[in-house]
Design a protein around this motif. Structure first.
Motif, PDB file in Angstrom:
ATOM      1  N   CYS A   1      -2.903  -4.826  10.259  1.00  0.00           N
ATOM      2  CA  CYS A   1      -1.632  -4.891  10.963  1.00  0.00           C
ATOM      3  C   CYS A   1      -1.179  -3.461  11.239  1.00  0.00           C
ATOM      4  O   CYS A   1      -1.582  -2.534  10.550  1.00  0.00           O
ATOM      5  N   ALA A   2      -0.357  -3.316  12.268  1.00  0.00           N
ATOM      6  CA  ALA A   2       0.083  -1.970  12.641  1.00  0.00           C
ATOM      7  C   ALA A   2       1.584  -1.948  12.881  1.00  0.00           C
ATOM      8  O   ALA A   2       2.079  -2.576  13.816  1.00  0.00           O
ATOM      9  N   GLY A   3       2.293  -1.245  11.979  1.00  0.00           N
ATOM     10  CA  GLY A   3       3.721  -0.989  12.179  1.00  0.00           C
ATOM     11  C   GLY A   3       3.834   0.438  12.698  1.00  0.00           C
ATOM     12  O   GLY A   3       4.015   0.680  13.886  1.00  0.00           O
ATOM     13  N   GLY A   4       3.650   1.383  11.778  1.00  0.00           N
ATOM     14  CA  GLY A   4       3.543   2.788  12.177  1.00  0.00           C
ATOM     15  C   GLY A   4       2.099   3.251  12.104  1.00  0.00           C
ATOM     16  O   GLY A   4       1.777   4.363  12.485  1.00  0.00           O
ATOM     17  N   GLY A   5       1.239   2.395  11.558  1.00  0.00           N
ATOM     18  CA  GLY A   5      -0.192   2.667  11.592  1.00  0.00           C
ATOM     19  C   GLY A   5      -0.818   3.200  10.316  1.00  0.00           C
ATOM     20  O   GLY A   5      -2.002   3.516  10.301  1.00  0.00           O
TER      21      GLY A   5
ATOM     22  N   GLY B   1      12.196  -2.521   2.934  1.00  0.00           N
ATOM     23  CA  GLY B   1      12.392  -2.028   1.578  1.00  0.00           C
ATOM     24  C   GLY B   1      11.127  -1.658   0.825  1.00  0.00           C
ATOM     25  O   GLY B   1      11.205  -1.110  -0.273  1.00  0.00           O
ATOM     26  N   GLN B   2       9.963  -1.939   1.400  1.00  0.00           N
ATOM     27  CA  GLN B   2       8.721  -1.622   0.668  1.00  0.00           C
ATOM     28  C   GLN B   2       8.578  -0.125   0.437  1.00  0.00           C
ATOM     29  O   GLN B   2       8.209   0.319  -0.645  1.00  0.00           O
ATOM     30  N   TRP B   3       8.842   0.641   1.471  1.00  0.00           N
ATOM     31  CA  TRP B   3       8.680   2.092   1.345  1.00  0.00           C
ATOM     32  C   TRP B   3       9.688   2.650   0.344  1.00  0.00           C
ATOM     33  O   TRP B   3       9.352   3.445  -0.521  1.00  0.00           O
TER      34      TRP B   3
ATOM     35  N   GLY C   1       8.660  -8.238  10.264  1.00  0.00           N
ATOM     36  CA  GLY C   1       8.320  -6.852   9.947  1.00  0.00           C
ATOM     37  C   GLY C   1       7.652  -6.133  11.102  1.00  0.00           C
ATOM     38  O   GLY C   1       7.646  -6.639  12.229  1.00  0.00           O
ATOM     39  N   LEU C   2       7.114  -4.935  10.810  1.00  0.00           N
ATOM     40  CA  LEU C   2       6.427  -4.126  11.832  1.00  0.00           C
ATOM     41  C   LEU C   2       7.324  -3.883  13.036  1.00  0.00           C
ATOM     42  O   LEU C   2       6.925  -4.116  14.164  1.00  0.00           O
ATOM     43  N   ARG C   3       8.525  -3.379  12.778  1.00  0.00           N
ATOM     44  CA  ARG C   3       9.509  -3.276  13.850  1.00  0.00           C
ATOM     45  C   ARG C   3       9.712  -1.842  14.366  1.00  0.00           C
ATOM     46  O   ARG C   3      10.684  -1.566  15.040  1.00  0.00           O
TER      47      ARG C   3
ATOM     48  N   HIS D   1       0.819  -1.219   0.000  1.00  0.00           N
ATOM     49  CA  HIS D   1       0.000   0.000   0.000  1.00  0.00           C
ATOM     50  C   HIS D   1       0.852   1.268   0.000  1.00  0.00           C
ATOM     51  O   HIS D   1       0.339   2.360  -0.210  1.00  0.00           O
ATOM     52  N   LYS D   2       2.154   1.155   0.250  1.00  0.00           N
ATOM     53  CA  LYS D   2       2.979   2.350   0.474  1.00  0.00           C
ATOM     54  C   LYS D   2       3.016   3.300  -0.727  1.00  0.00           C
ATOM     55  O   LYS D   2       3.225   4.488  -0.581  1.00  0.00           O
ATOM     56  N   LEU D   3       2.787   2.758  -1.912  1.00  0.00           N
ATOM     57  CA  LEU D   3       2.791   3.590  -3.114  1.00  0.00           C
ATOM     58  C   LEU D   3       1.725   4.699  -3.039  1.00  0.00           C
ATOM     59  O   LEU D   3       1.902   5.766  -3.630  1.00  0.00           O
TER      60      LEU D   3
ATOM     61  N   LEU E   1      -5.094  -6.636   3.474  1.00  0.00           N
ATOM     62  CA  LEU E   1      -3.975  -7.469   3.010  1.00  0.00           C
ATOM     63  C   LEU E   1      -3.031  -6.497   2.310  1.00  0.00           C
ATOM     64  O   LEU E   1      -3.177  -6.199   1.134  1.00  0.00           O
ATOM     65  N   THR E   2      -2.054  -6.029   3.078  1.00  0.00           N
ATOM     66  CA  THR E   2      -1.291  -4.859   2.635  1.00  0.00           C
ATOM     67  C   THR E   2      -0.278  -5.148   1.543  1.00  0.00           C
ATOM     68  O   THR E   2       0.140  -4.240   0.840  1.00  0.00           O
ATOM     69  N   GLY E   3       0.149  -6.412   1.411  1.00  0.00           N
ATOM     70  CA  GLY E   3       1.143  -6.636   0.374  1.00  0.00           C
ATOM     71  C   GLY E   3       1.518  -8.090   0.183  1.00  0.00           C
ATOM     72  O   GLY E   3       1.040  -8.985   0.888  1.00  0.00           O
ATOM     73  N   THR E   4       2.412  -8.287  -0.788  1.00  0.00           N
ATOM     74  CA  THR E   4       2.869  -9.642  -1.104  1.00  0.00           C
ATOM     75  C   THR E   4       4.235  -9.904  -0.465  1.00  0.00           C
ATOM     76  O   THR E   4       4.960  -8.977  -0.131  1.00  0.00           O
TER      77      THR E   4
ATOM     78  N   GLY F   1       7.300   7.178   5.325  1.00  0.00           N
ATOM     79  CA  GLY F   1       6.275   6.325   4.735  1.00  0.00           C
ATOM     80  C   GLY F   1       5.174   5.865   5.655  1.00  0.00           C
ATOM     81  O   GLY F   1       4.286   5.110   5.249  1.00  0.00           O
ATOM     82  N   SER F   2       5.227   6.282   6.924  1.00  0.00           N
ATOM     83  CA  SER F   2       4.201   5.830   7.860  1.00  0.00           C
ATOM     84  C   SER F   2       4.110   6.849   8.991  1.00  0.00           C
ATOM     85  O   SER F   2       4.712   7.923   8.901  1.00  0.00           O
ATOM     86  N   VAL F   3       3.381   6.534  10.031  1.00  0.00           N
ATOM     87  CA  VAL F   3       3.313   7.283  11.295  1.00  0.00           C
ATOM     88  C   VAL F   3       2.671   8.670  11.188  1.00  0.00           C
ATOM     89  O   VAL F   3       1.786   9.010  11.965  1.00  0.00           O
TER      90      VAL F   3
HETATM   91  C1  LIG Z   1       5.136  -1.051   5.682  1.00  0.00           C
HETATM   92  C2  LIG Z   1       4.184  -2.128   5.635  1.00  0.00           C
HETATM   93  C3  LIG Z   1       3.290  -2.351   6.698  1.00  0.00           C
HETATM   94  C4  LIG Z   1       3.293  -1.575   7.972  1.00  0.00           C
HETATM   95  O1  LIG Z   1       3.211  -0.194   7.906  1.00  0.00           O
HETATM   96  P1  LIG Z   1       1.964   0.615   8.394  1.00  0.00           P
HETATM   97  O2  LIG Z   1       2.371   2.030   8.281  1.00  0.00           O
HETATM   98  O3  LIG Z   1       1.668   0.209   9.809  1.00  0.00           O
HETATM   99  O4  LIG Z   1       0.849   0.281   7.484  1.00  0.00           O
HETATM  100  C5  LIG Z   1       2.384  -3.365   6.561  1.00  0.00           C
HETATM  101  N1  LIG Z   1       2.351  -4.152   5.480  1.00  0.00           N
HETATM  102  C6  LIG Z   1       3.202  -3.980   4.459  1.00  0.00           C
HETATM  103  C7  LIG Z   1       3.116  -4.898   3.293  1.00  0.00           C
HETATM  104  C8  LIG Z   1       4.132  -2.958   4.500  1.00  0.00           C
HETATM  105  O5  LIG Z   1       4.956  -2.778   3.471  1.00  0.00           O
END
Ligand SMILES: *Cc1c(COP(=O)(O)O)cnc(C)c1O
Length: 456
Positions: free
Chosen positions: A267-271, A143-145, A342-344, A116-118, A417-420, A233-235
């Motif tokens: 899921c929540a990394g930076g949200g 590396g996604q961002w 991930g989500l660190r 979704h980062k795009l 489902l944020t990514g592959t 890319g987040s937060v």
């Molecule tokens: C970066 C990423 C996340 C976590 O980031 P959020 O800012 O919490 O959304 C989740 N899923 C994927 C696939 C990511 O690349």
């Protein structure tokens, strides 16, 4: 609406792509706390923020009142390349689980960056271009961002400097090469290119890096280089704003078939994905028009929501950024080395932090082996190889669906489902070889991070 009429994939037409972003802050009675200048402890002014961020993004960052912000034409055009993304009814997963629950997922992995980062990368690159900048700097973990941003920068012909957490730089050469294909320069962090990097390396020569440290380096380069700004890319509030396109599409697709979700999971990394997915739903909840259970899922090894403190903290290890009020584990917190899922990130979006603090959403922490089990089950029945991050949401969606099986309730569950996971196969390999372990930090270990939180 009869069940049979709900297709496997609910697509929106191109002309149904949202034309605005939804600013969830406008619906919040208690606004997220402002970013503070760490020196004066006063709210960061637009002028101060403009040294780090592009002007238009500063405006978005500080705007707590405008409900809907139009998506500029140039961004809209780019969105059309890969959006609207499908909302999928997980019929196969439901069958495997034998649950009466109805499960849907919004799939954001249908673009080359794989996540979704795009959605925010293209917006941030656009505003940088519009301001006449030469380039932008950023950090990337897995590396996604960085990948998303390098695609966005290539589109707008901007220079893109990425500081990549060293362990990922070494373990994930493929994503690094995708970034270079799009013309970005990629530096392993900590590096000798910045003051903060040299300082961190002097103190911890063997460090494998962290997101917080890569942020410090990227900010330093942006502030010191003419015509450059930093992007994240987040937060940040602006990132959640851009990601609201995910939630708006989800809501539009559900509305087509008069489907009302009971539970929304992300899921929540930076949200950012969760904040974007829930935006229109949370808006209804905040305005008292509807109720939803909203669940954030985080790793047990990096439990910001469930075990963190809700305080002002730095967003980076080098303590170079403004202070954000958020659930945090302390800016020097680094998850245990066995953590592969991930989500660190040590902190959490101030918007989601405030909503969680006020009881509008729940959070659960899950262990990574259970996450990969859920990922594998999902890959087998739904066909998509999920990112480890996304699989946190799968895990909890499965748990909730199994609860419905016990109670016989036909709840509707939607998850992001944020990514592959094609670039996360080293983590999958560890899981398959039985080398993946779970590590839950002790209270004593968390205390080390809390001790670094600035005095409130
Ligand atoms: C970066 C990423 C996340 C976590 O980031 P959020 O800012 O919490 O959304 C989740 N899923 C994927 C696939 C990511 O690349």
């Amino acid at each position: 609406m009869s069940e049979k009429n709900i297709p496997y994939k609910i697509y929106l037409n191109e002309d149904e792509l949202p034309k605005v972003w939804h600013n969830i802050r406008a619906d919040m009675k208690v606004k997220p706390a402002p970013l503070l200048n760490p020196g004066t402890r006063e709210p960061m002014t637009a002028e101060e923020l403009s040294h780090v961020f592009c002007d238009e993004l500063v405006k978005q960052e500080l705007d707590n009142t405008t409900h809907f912000i139009p998506i500029p034409d140039e961004i809209y055009k780019f969105y059309k390349m890969y959006r609207p993304s499908p909302l999928v009814r997980a019929y196969f997963l439901e069958d495997v689980l034998g649950t009466p629950a109805k499960i849907y997922y919004k799939f954001e992995g249908n673009n080359t960056s794989g996540s979704h980062k795009l959605n925010s990368a293209i917006a941030q690159a656009y505003y940088a271009k519009k301001q006449g900048l030469c380039g932008i700097t950023t950090e990337t973990g897995a590396g996604q961002w960085g990948t998303a941003l390098s695609m966005a920068c290539a589109y707008f012909k901007l220079d893109c400097k990425v500081f990549m957490v060293k362990v990922s730089y070494e373990q994930k050469p493929f994503r690094r090469e995708v970034m270079r294909t799009y013309g970005a320069s990629v530096t392993p962090s900590p590096s000798m290119e910045t003051e903060i990097g040299r300082k961190i390396l002097a103190e911890h020569p063997d460090t494998t890096g962290s997101l917080g440290c890569a942020i410090s380096e990227a900010v330093e380069v942006a502030v010191k280089s003419e015509g450059y700004r930093y992007v994240l890319g987040s937060v940040l509030n602006q990132v959640l704003l851009h990601q609201s396109v995910v939630g708006l599409e989800t809501k539009a697709a559900l509305d087509k078939y008069s489907i009302k979700p009971d539970i929304i999971i992300g899921c929540a990394g930076g949200g950012s994905n969760l904040g974007g997915l829930i935006a229109p739903f949370m808006g209804e909840k905040l305005r008292g028009e509807a109720d939803y259970r909203i669940i954030a899922v985080e790793p047990a090894s990096c439990p910001s929501f469930t075990r963190g403190r809700y305080v002002y903290d730095f967003c980076d290890t080098g303590k170079a950024t403004p202070l954000a009020k958020m659930y945090t584990l302390g800016s020097n917190f680094i998850p245990a080395p066995n953590h592969a899922g991930g989500l660190r990130y040590h902190g959490m979006s101030p918007i989601l932090s405030q909503l969680y603090h006020d009881g509008y959403m729940e959070a659960v922490a899950v262990e990574q082996t259970s996450v990969f089990k859920a990922a594998e089950m999902f890959a087998k029945c739904e066909g998509i190889l999920p990112a480890p991050e996304s699989s946190h949401a799968i895990k909890v969606a499965v748990d909730e669906a199994l609860k419905c099986k016990e109670t016989g309730e036909e709840k509707t569950i939607v998850f992001g489902l944020t990514g592959t996971g094609y670039f996360d196969l080293v983590a999958y390999e560890k899981f398959h070889n039985g080398e993946m372990t779970d590590y839950i930090p002790t209270d004593e270990e968390l205390a080390v991070g809390f001790a670094e939180i600035p005095e409130q």
